[in-house]
Motif scaffolding. Sequence first.
Motif, mmCIF file in Angstrom:
data_model
loop_
_atom_site.group_PDB
_atom_site.id
_atom_site.type_symbol
_atom_site.label_atom_id
_atom_site.label_comp_id
_atom_site.label_asym_id
_atom_site.label_seq_id
_atom_site.Cartn_x
_atom_site.Cartn_y
_atom_site.Cartn_z
ATOM 1 N N LEU A 45 -36.607 21.619 1.517
ATOM 2 C CA LEU A 45 -35.107 22.017 1.258
ATOM 3 C C LEU A 45 -34.270 20.579 1.681
ATOM 4 O O LEU A 45 -33.340 20.233 0.994
ATOM 5 C CB LEU A 45 -34.764 22.936 2.228
ATOM 6 C CG LEU A 45 -35.097 24.331 1.954
ATOM 7 C CD1 LEU A 45 -34.797 25.375 2.741
ATOM 8 C CD2 LEU A 45 -34.818 24.779 0.344
ATOM 9 N N GLY A 75 -31.915 18.491 -0.836
ATOM 10 C CA GLY A 75 -30.543 17.964 -0.388
ATOM 11 C C GLY A 75 -30.375 16.723 -0.376
ATOM 12 O O GLY A 75 -29.398 16.203 -1.009
ATOM 13 N N THR A 119 -27.714 14.911 -2.851
ATOM 14 C CA THR A 119 -26.650 14.116 -2.209
ATOM 15 C C THR A 119 -26.594 12.783 -2.967
ATOM 16 O O THR A 119 -25.750 12.027 -3.122
ATOM 17 C CB THR A 119 -26.708 14.142 -0.796
ATOM 18 O OG1 THR A 119 -26.805 15.456 -0.549
ATOM 19 C CG2 THR A 119 -25.553 13.489 0.009
#
Length: 87
Positions: free
Chosen positions: A77, A81, A85
């Motif tokens: 995860l 992310g 991002t």
Amino acid sequence: MRAVALGILIGSVILLGLIVFRKKLGWAWLTLFGSHLVLAALGIYIVNFSGLLTEVYIPLNPATIGTVTVLGLPGVLMLLGLKITLF
């Protein structure tokens, strides 16, 4: 410079061997580490080819597999992310 790096590598291997055999860890830790490594690669592979996030691809390289091996599912995860991002 190359000789210094080789000396550090050899010294590290010797010290790691002393720790493993002095503490009587045996080979069970290697089996556990191997299973974590395989599960990490499988987790990244499932994320890449599941089709849920088509624009995100996490490469299978030593850095990403090592991160997921140490952190587990939260590592996958975290990589997702970071990928979303930063890119």
